[in-house]
Write an enzyme that holds these catalytic residues in place. Structure first.
Site, PDB file in Angstrom:
ATOM      1  N   GLY A  42       0.800  -1.228   0.000  1.00 43.56           N
ATOM      2  CA  GLY A  42       0.000   0.000   0.000  1.00 43.56           C
ATOM      3  C   GLY A  42       0.835   1.281   0.000  1.00 43.56           C
ATOM      4  N   THR A  44       3.159   4.628   0.622  1.00 44.08           N
ATOM      5  CA  THR A  44       2.959   5.841   1.408  1.00 44.08           C
ATOM      6  C   THR A  44       1.475   6.047   1.678  1.00 44.08           C
ATOM      7  N   THR A 147       8.741   3.167  -7.151  1.00 44.69           N
ATOM      8  CA  THR A 147       9.335   3.320  -5.817  1.00 44.69           C
ATOM      9  C   THR A 147       8.903   4.599  -5.093  1.00 44.69           C
ATOM     10  N   GLY A 185       2.588  25.703   3.425  1.00 41.72           N
ATOM     11  CA  GLY A 185       1.117  25.739   3.489  1.00 41.72           C
ATOM     12  C   GLY A 185       0.476  25.048   2.314  1.00 41.72           C
ATOM     13  N   ILE A 188      -0.360  18.925   2.493  1.00 40.15           N
ATOM     14  CA  ILE A 188       0.046  18.202   3.705  1.00 40.15           C
ATOM     15  C   ILE A 188       0.036  19.151   4.902  1.00 40.15           C
ATOM     16  N   GLU A 191      -3.655  19.970   5.903  1.00 42.15           N
ATOM     17  CA  GLU A 191      -4.400  18.835   6.476  1.00 42.15           C
ATOM     18  C   GLU A 191      -3.891  18.516   7.883  1.00 42.15           C
ATOM     19  N   VAL A 242      11.408  30.572   5.766  1.00 39.23           N
ATOM     20  CA  VAL A 242      12.115  30.102   6.944  1.00 39.23           C
ATOM     21  C   VAL A 242      13.594  30.159   6.589  1.00 39.23           C
ATOM     22  N   HIS A 450     -33.232  16.968  -5.108  1.00 40.68           N
ATOM     23  CA  HIS A 450     -33.474  18.001  -4.109  1.00 40.68           C
ATOM     24  C   HIS A 450     -33.925  17.347  -2.804  1.00 40.68           C
TER      25      HIS A 450
HETATM   26  P1  FAD Z   1       4.537   5.173  -2.744  1.00 37.79           P
HETATM   27  O1  FAD Z   1       3.181   5.124  -2.162  1.00 37.79           O
HETATM   28  O2  FAD Z   1       5.544   6.025  -2.090  1.00 37.79           O
HETATM   29  O3  FAD Z   1       5.034   3.671  -2.795  1.00 37.79           O
HETATM   30  C1  FAD Z   1       6.319   3.284  -3.150  1.00 37.79           C
HETATM   31  C2  FAD Z   1       6.695   2.041  -2.368  1.00 37.79           C
HETATM   32  O4  FAD Z   1       7.918   1.542  -2.888  1.00 37.79           O
HETATM   33  C3  FAD Z   1       6.943   2.292  -0.897  1.00 37.79           C
HETATM   34  O5  FAD Z   1       6.107   1.472  -0.111  1.00 37.79           O
HETATM   35  C4  FAD Z   1       8.418   1.961  -0.694  1.00 37.79           C
HETATM   36  O6  FAD Z   1       8.663   1.303   0.538  1.00 37.79           O
HETATM   37  C5  FAD Z   1       8.682   1.017  -1.839  1.00 37.79           C
HETATM   38  N1  FAD Z   1      10.077   1.016  -2.298  1.00 37.79           N
HETATM   39  C6  FAD Z   1      10.884   2.079  -2.579  1.00 37.79           C
HETATM   40  N2  FAD Z   1      12.087   1.658  -3.023  1.00 37.79           N
HETATM   41  C7  FAD Z   1      12.055   0.307  -3.015  1.00 37.79           C
HETATM   42  C8  FAD Z   1      12.975  -0.695  -3.365  1.00 37.79           C
HETATM   43  N3  FAD Z   1      14.197  -0.397  -3.842  1.00 37.79           N
HETATM   44  N4  FAD Z   1      12.604  -1.993  -3.229  1.00 37.79           N
HETATM   45  C9  FAD Z   1      11.374  -2.316  -2.751  1.00 37.79           C
HETATM   46  N5  FAD Z   1      10.454  -1.406  -2.418  1.00 37.79           N
HETATM   47  C10 FAD Z   1      10.787  -0.115  -2.540  1.00 37.79           C
HETATM   48  N6  FAD Z   1      -2.688  11.296  -2.431  1.00 37.79           N
HETATM   49  C11 FAD Z   1      -4.005  11.320  -2.737  1.00 37.79           C
HETATM   50  O7  FAD Z   1      -4.354  11.086  -3.889  1.00 37.79           O
HETATM   51  N7  FAD Z   1      -4.945  11.588  -1.785  1.00 37.79           N
HETATM   52  C12 FAD Z   1      -4.612  11.847  -0.500  1.00 37.79           C
HETATM   53  O8  FAD Z   1      -5.488  12.083   0.334  1.00 37.79           O
HETATM   54  C13 FAD Z   1      -3.237  11.835  -0.152  1.00 37.79           C
HETATM   55  N8  FAD Z   1      -2.850  12.078   1.111  1.00 37.79           N
HETATM   56  C14 FAD Z   1      -1.528  12.037   1.424  1.00 37.79           C
HETATM   57  C15 FAD Z   1      -1.159  12.316   2.738  1.00 37.79           C
HETATM   58  C16 FAD Z   1       0.161  12.294   3.093  1.00 37.79           C
HETATM   59  C17 FAD Z   1       0.543  12.572   4.531  1.00 37.79           C
HETATM   60  C18 FAD Z   1       1.158  11.968   2.133  1.00 37.79           C
HETATM   61  C19 FAD Z   1       2.602  11.916   2.505  1.00 37.79           C
HETATM   62  C20 FAD Z   1       0.795  11.703   0.829  1.00 37.79           C
HETATM   63  C21 FAD Z   1      -0.550  11.745   0.463  1.00 37.79           C
HETATM   64  N9  FAD Z   1      -0.960  11.498  -0.854  1.00 37.79           N
HETATM   65  C22 FAD Z   1      -2.290  11.548  -1.167  1.00 37.79           C
HETATM   66  C23 FAD Z   1       0.002  11.175  -1.924  1.00 37.79           C
HETATM   67  C24 FAD Z   1       0.064   9.645  -2.154  1.00 37.79           C
HETATM   68  O9  FAD Z   1       0.408   9.015  -0.944  1.00 37.79           O
HETATM   69  C25 FAD Z   1       1.069   9.301  -3.233  1.00 37.79           C
HETATM   70  O10 FAD Z   1       0.787  10.021  -4.405  1.00 37.79           O
HETATM   71  C26 FAD Z   1       1.053   7.812  -3.540  1.00 37.79           C
HETATM   72  O11 FAD Z   1       1.359   7.080  -2.397  1.00 37.79           O
HETATM   73  C27 FAD Z   1       2.022   7.474  -4.666  1.00 37.79           C
HETATM   74  O12 FAD Z   1       2.076   6.108  -4.887  1.00 37.79           O
HETATM   75  P2  FAD Z   1       3.400   5.370  -5.403  1.00 37.79           P
HETATM   76  O13 FAD Z   1       3.044   3.934  -5.449  1.00 37.79           O
HETATM   77  O14 FAD Z   1       3.898   6.045  -6.603  1.00 37.79           O
HETATM   78  O15 FAD Z   1       4.488   5.616  -4.279  1.00 37.79           O
HETATM   79  P1  NAD Z   2       3.049  20.951  -1.830  1.00 37.34           P
HETATM   80  O1  NAD Z   2       3.960  21.113  -2.966  1.00 37.34           O
HETATM   81  O2  NAD Z   2       1.611  20.737  -2.056  1.00 37.34           O
HETATM   82  O3  NAD Z   2       3.147  22.216  -0.862  1.00 37.34           O
HETATM   83  C1  NAD Z   2       4.352  22.667  -0.337  1.00 37.34           C
HETATM   84  C2  NAD Z   2       4.197  24.119   0.051  1.00 37.34           C
HETATM   85  O4  NAD Z   2       5.348  24.526   0.759  1.00 37.34           O
HETATM   86  C3  NAD Z   2       4.054  25.057  -1.155  1.00 37.34           C
HETATM   87  O5  NAD Z   2       2.947  25.898  -0.969  1.00 37.34           O
HETATM   88  C4  NAD Z   2       5.386  25.817  -1.165  1.00 37.34           C
HETATM   89  O6  NAD Z   2       5.250  27.131  -1.655  1.00 37.34           O
HETATM   90  C5  NAD Z   2       5.758  25.806   0.295  1.00 37.34           C
HETATM   91  N1  NAD Z   2       7.190  25.911   0.558  1.00 37.34           N
HETATM   92  C6  NAD Z   2       8.209  25.291  -0.097  1.00 37.34           C
HETATM   93  N2  NAD Z   2       9.392  25.633   0.453  1.00 37.34           N
HETATM   94  C7  NAD Z   2       9.118  26.467   1.485  1.00 37.34           C
HETATM   95  C8  NAD Z   2       9.918  27.148   2.443  1.00 37.34           C
HETATM   96  N3  NAD Z   2      11.247  27.023   2.466  1.00 37.34           N
HETATM   97  N4  NAD Z   2       9.303  27.925   3.354  1.00 37.34           N
HETATM   98  C9  NAD Z   2       7.944  28.062   3.348  1.00 37.34           C
HETATM   99  N5  NAD Z   2       7.154  27.436   2.472  1.00 37.34           N
HETATM  100  C10 NAD Z   2       7.727  26.647   1.551  1.00 37.34           C
HETATM  101  O7  NAD Z   2       3.690  19.748  -0.978  1.00 37.34           O
HETATM  102  P2  NAD Z   2       3.149  18.978   0.304  1.00 37.34           P
HETATM  103  O8  NAD Z   2       2.040  19.688   0.956  1.00 37.34           O
HETATM  104  O9  NAD Z   2       4.368  18.659   1.102  1.00 37.34           O
HETATM  105  O10 NAD Z   2       2.594  17.643  -0.335  1.00 37.34           O
HETATM  106  C11 NAD Z   2       3.442  16.769  -1.080  1.00 37.34           C
HETATM  107  C12 NAD Z   2       2.649  15.974  -2.078  1.00 37.34           C
HETATM  108  O11 NAD Z   2       1.753  15.077  -1.451  1.00 37.34           O
HETATM  109  C13 NAD Z   2       1.836  16.873  -2.981  1.00 37.34           C
HETATM  110  O12 NAD Z   2       2.079  16.513  -4.311  1.00 37.34           O
HETATM  111  C14 NAD Z   2       0.416  16.589  -2.612  1.00 37.34           C
HETATM  112  O13 NAD Z   2      -0.433  16.636  -3.729  1.00 37.34           O
HETATM  113  C15 NAD Z   2       0.475  15.176  -2.025  1.00 37.34           C
HETATM  114  N6  NAD Z   2      -0.589  15.073  -1.033  1.00 37.34           N
HETATM  115  C16 NAD Z   2      -1.880  15.040  -1.437  1.00 37.34           C
HETATM  116  C17 NAD Z   2      -2.892  15.039  -0.513  1.00 37.34           C
HETATM  117  C18 NAD Z   2      -4.301  15.014  -0.985  1.00 37.34           C
HETATM  118  O14 NAD Z   2      -4.519  14.723  -2.141  1.00 37.34           O
HETATM  119  N7  NAD Z   2      -5.269  15.317  -0.142  1.00 37.34           N
HETATM  120  C19 NAD Z   2      -2.616  15.075   0.830  1.00 37.34           C
HETATM  121  C20 NAD Z   2      -1.302  15.139   1.218  1.00 37.34           C
HETATM  122  C21 NAD Z   2      -0.295  15.129   0.277  1.00 37.34           C
END
Ligand code: FAD
Ligand code: NAD
Length: 471
Positions: A42, A44, A147, A185, A188, A191, A242, A450
């Site tokens: 699953g 991240t 990855t 802001g 992430i 939220e 920052v 509605h």
């Molecule tokens: P990942 O989910 O990062 O999966 C990659 C996997 O590969 C990992 O499990 C890692 O352990 C494994 N891996 C890496 N290198 C190796 C290796 N060499 N060998 C074996 N395994 C390896 N997106 C949304 O659409 N909606 C959301 O609400 C949302 N909320 C988020 C909240 C947070 C806090 C964060 C951090 C992200 C959120 N995202 C959200 C973004 C979403 O999690 C990612 O876009 C998504 O997980 C991408 O999937 P992926 O499979 O490309 O990568």
């Molecule tokens: P982001 O790119 O969405 O936002 C980062 C923010 O930090 C930007 O507004 C940027 O201007 C600011 N920033 C960058 N450097 C800075 C600095 N030095 N000082 C102050 N502000 C600075 O990235 P994120 O919020 O870390 O999320 C990462 C990824 O995860 C995104 O692609 C997002 O789409 C995904 N994600 C999605 C969801 C969702 O779909 N609900 C939830 C969480 C994460």
């Protein structure tokens, strides 16, 4: 893993990109193996992203609502207490159920699950360092890099996931910090700031740009979101950078100053969340062993069919181009398996929705006004506030609006931006409309039940070419 057998597809990474591709390949009758190092499937999203964050967002919202928004509904509640360990347990239960569910789907679809870290040995062989010890190799006719990504660190602040945290620490704090500084802001930042602010933390969000929400959020929506989050108690410092951080001793200090230069100020907090974006993750993957390169932002370089310059090795999801979203990764998984198996596939990158799960939610699809202005496209805007929607009024949840943007000449929908209750569910209709190349009038002439919130959606569509009925 059996060393002799060559798989049709070997997938490195068991996140949304990798596990969905594995299931689809299994369904298509391919011999497939998926290598994942974290010990659960699953990626991240399920383990430390989408799922645990939404559990905390949902339950912290409920807690906050019970504290502040029951009396006027005719509900008298007694002693309301936060039990943080129990809230965390509820989150862990949701995560465990979903990650185990994927293991079950792997078995059902004949996917071999290899627990370990994969690295390219040559163009057809991946060496795996097994979680349980030992090594194996697995050979594939095709190999998929999935990855994912990791949090971008902030120079000078060492992440310990206790005091200086990324989102991974933010979904696992053991007590509510009195004060929290959030660097970034974006989605992430907002939220996680919502979760901890609702649970009682004094949260300050520092954002470099002049608006919150990260890339793509409409300016009007971002402004409204900021206003509403401020009303909930969050503080914002926009146009602020920052410059340094110090986590020595008690708490964490960060120095900030106006982005364009100005007086420096120090923010004290118990916990600092670094949320300045994520970067592709290819550490230890051995790309150098097969001559594969990444671009200046660390993304694996691919063509339209997700092929690297070694054509049977492809890459999808966060590790390559495009928005870092789970549902974007999922679309690519389906397409990449089709490319491998059938020679064709398709993802419409113009119709990938974005959702921010704050309260109210923010959701959008397509282009925003700034992007259209920059592209010199003439457009009409139709807007409808939830304060004029009957269901929002009965729910006493009327903040926000729906905004439609359509082509001035053809009325074809170019973008839809929503801030309001259930925006994340409502946007699905907008994505479908965009996929079908609908006009605003197509939506406005479609009957919507509605009383529902979706009537605000219909009326915003109507307002692009005519007057809305109720506003
Ligand atoms: P990942 O989910 O990062 O999966 C990659 C996997 O590969 C990992 O499990 C890692 O352990 C494994 N891996 C890496 N290198 C190796 C290796 N060499 N060998 C074996 N395994 C390896 N997106 C949304 O659409 N909606 C959301 O609400 C949302 N909320 C988020 C909240 C947070 C806090 C964060 C951090 C992200 C959120 N995202 C959200 C973004 C979403 O999690 C990612 O876009 C998504 O997980 C991408 O999937 P992926 O499979 O490309 O990568
Ligand atoms: P982001 O790119 O969405 O936002 C980062 C923010 O930090 C930007 O507004 C940027 O201007 C600011 N920033 C960058 N450097 C800075 C600095 N030095 N000082 C102050 N502000 C600075 O990235 P994120 O919020 O870390 O999320 C990462 C990824 O995860 C995104 O692609 C997002 O789409 C995904 N994600 C999605 C969801 C969702 O779909 N609900 C939830 C969480 C994460």
């Amino acid at each position: 893993a059996s060393e002799a057998e060559e798989k049709d597809l070997v997938i490195i990474g068991g996140g949304v990109a990798g596990y969905v591709a594995a299931i689809k390949a299994g369904q298509a009758g391919m011999k497939v193996a998926c290598i994942e190092k974290r010990g659960s499937l699953g990626g991240t999203c399920l383990n430390v992203g989408c799922i645990p964050s939404k559990s905390l967002l949902n339950n912290s919202h409920l807690y906050h609502q019970i504290l502040h928004d029951t009396k006027n509904r005719g509900i008298e509640v007694g002693d309301v207490k936060l039990n943080l360990p129990a809230m965390m347990k509820a989150k862990d239960t949701s995560v465990a159920g979903l990650t185990k569910g994927i293991e079950f789907l792997f078995k059902k679809n004949n996917v071999e699950y290899i627990k370990g870290t994969g690295a390219f040995q040559d163009e057809h062989t991946v060496a795996v360092n097994l979680v349980e010890g030992g090594e194996t190799t697995v050979r594939g006719k095709n190999i998929l890099i999935a990855t994912g990504s990791e949090a971008t660190p902030f120079p000078g602040l060492t992440i310990d996931e206790k005091k200086v945290i990324t989102s991974t620490g933010a979904i696992a704090l053991q007590e509510v910090p009195k004060k929290m500084t959030v660097i970034g802001g974006g989605i992430i930042g907002l939220e996680m700031a919502s979760v901890w602010s609702r649970l009682g933390s004094e949260v300050t969000v520092v954002e470099y740009l002049g608006q919150i929400g990260g890339p793509g959020m409409d300016k009007d929506v971002a402004k409204q979101a900021q206003k509403l989050l401020q009303k909930q108690g969050m503080k914002f410092k926009l146009n602020t950078k920052v410059t340094a951080g110090d986590a020595e001793g008690e708490g964490v200090k960060v120095s900030v100053e106006a982005a364009k230069g100005g007086k420096e100020e120090t923010l004290d907090a118990d916990v600092v969340l670094v949320a300045i974006g994520r970067r592709p993750y290819t550490n230890g993957l051995g790309l150098e062993n097969i001559g594969l390169e990444v671009d200046e932002r660390g993304r694996v370089i691919i063509d339209q069919e997700y092929r690297t310059k070694v054509p049977h090795i492809r890459a999808i999801g966060d590790v390559t181009f495009g928005p870092m979203l789970a549902h974007k990764a999922e679309e690519e998984s389906v397409a990449v398996v089709e490319y491998i198996g059938k020679g064709y596939g398709h993802v419409n990158y113009g119709a990938i929705p974005s959702v921010m799960y704050t309260h109210p939610e923010v959701a959008w699809v397509g282009q925003n006004e700034e992007e259209l202005k920059a592209a010199n496209v003439k457009y009409n805007v139709g807007q409808f506030p939830f304060s004029a929607n009957s269901r929002a009024k009965t729910n006493l949840d009327t903040e926000g609006f729906v905004k439609f943007i359509s082509d001035a000449e053809t009325d074809r929908i170019l973008g839809i931006h929503i801030i309001g209750p259930s925006a994340g569910e409502m946007i699905a209709e907008g994505v479908l409309a965009l996929e079908y190349g609908a006009s605003s009038e197509d939506v406005a002439r479609t009957s919507h039940a509605h009383p529902t919130l979706s009537e605000a959606f219909k009326e915003a569509a109507m307002a692009t070419y005519d007057k809305a009925v109720h506003y």
